[in-house]
Motif scaffolding. Structure first.
Motif: not given
Length: 267
Positions: A15-17, A130-133, A144-152
């Motif tokens: 989902r990054s383009g 990272p918020e959009a991804v 959770a959103p926080d986990e996904m942001l940390n992954h990014w």
């Protein structure tokens, strides 16, 4: 057998383009692409059997930080057999062109290996806020959103280290592409040393639909700052990340983004 083509590998988190960038590159003169292949998004990773790719490989919000999927020089797949198998598997699917563009998200963690296998290859890393991804990927993963942001953030720290080893690589932000598609495509053309596209297809900005669904914390913001990203989907000018053996190419690519070279100070 002497090959008369070179690869440009496009990679990035889901989902990054990456699909959009690969299509734009495929529209440049002298570039062949995979088309009408019986696999998702015409991704070459599904068309080769040299490196295993199952449901456990390339999973969104997982593959980029999985040590087992970080393929570099000197590892088990750095062999002539791997190169020959990949070439043979891909050959029937590529259109004509001196350049061959291959897009798979997992290219993000294979760049150093592919440089060893295909020494004249070049790499385009596509990144997006990272918020959009995180918001766009939420439908696929139970994190959770926080986990996904940390992954990014963790994934792109690995990318930053890998970029030091690459001879020819360009980091293209999704936001820079959608804000000025003509300039971004001219930059891609300069990177590959091909003529610019006569007309650039219309490109739509997709970040706004995800505003408010995930938000960088203060600590995460500090980690995202080097990429030009801030909380609340903020985008900052940032230093262009490009490497190439020829200074003239680096200068031409830099000129495409001359308006975005200075990072703002941290708050």
């Amino acid at each position: 057998m002497i090959q008369n083509h070179r690869y440009v590998f496009v990679g990035g988190l889901h989902r990054s383009g990456t699909s959009l960038v690969a299509r734009l590159i495929a529209g440049l003169p002298g570039v062949g692409a995979i088309s009408d292949a019986p696999v998702p998004e015409n991704e070459g990773v599904y068309l080769q059997g040299a490196i295993p790719h199952t449901a456990m490989h390339g999973a969104p919000m997982h593959f980029a930080t999985d040590p087992a999927q970080h393929h570099t020089e000197g590892t088990r797949y750095d062999t002539l057999e791997t190169r020959l198998r990949i070439e043979a598997d891909w050959e029937p699917h590529f259109g004509p062109g001196h350049w061959r563009v291959e897009k798979s998200p997992v290219n993000l963690s294979r760049m150093r290996l592919y440089q060893q296998l295909f020494p004249l290859s070049q790499f385009v890393v596509v990144i997006r806020h990272p918020e959009a991804v995180s918001a766009a990927t939420a439908k696929w993963v139970d994190l959770a959103p926080d986990e996904m942001l940390n992954h990014w953030l963790d994934a792109h720290e690995i990318v930053a280290r890998d970029l030091r080893y690459l001879h020819s690589a360009l980091v293209l932000r999704y936001e820079d592409l959608v804000s000025d598609p003509v300039r971004a495509v001219s930059c891609l053309a300069a990177f590959l040393q091909v003529a610019a596209m006569p007309t650039v297809p219309e490109v739509y900005e997709g970040n706004q639909r995800y505003v408010g669904q995930a938000r960088l914390s203060r600590g995460q913001t500090r980690r995202a700052h080097s990429w030009g990203y801030g909380p609340g989907m903020q985008i900052y000018p940032t230093e262009l990340k490009v490497s190439h053996a020829l200074r003239s190419v680096r200068e031409q690519v830099g000129a495409c983004f001359s308006a975005a070279l200075q990072r703002p100070p941290m708050e």
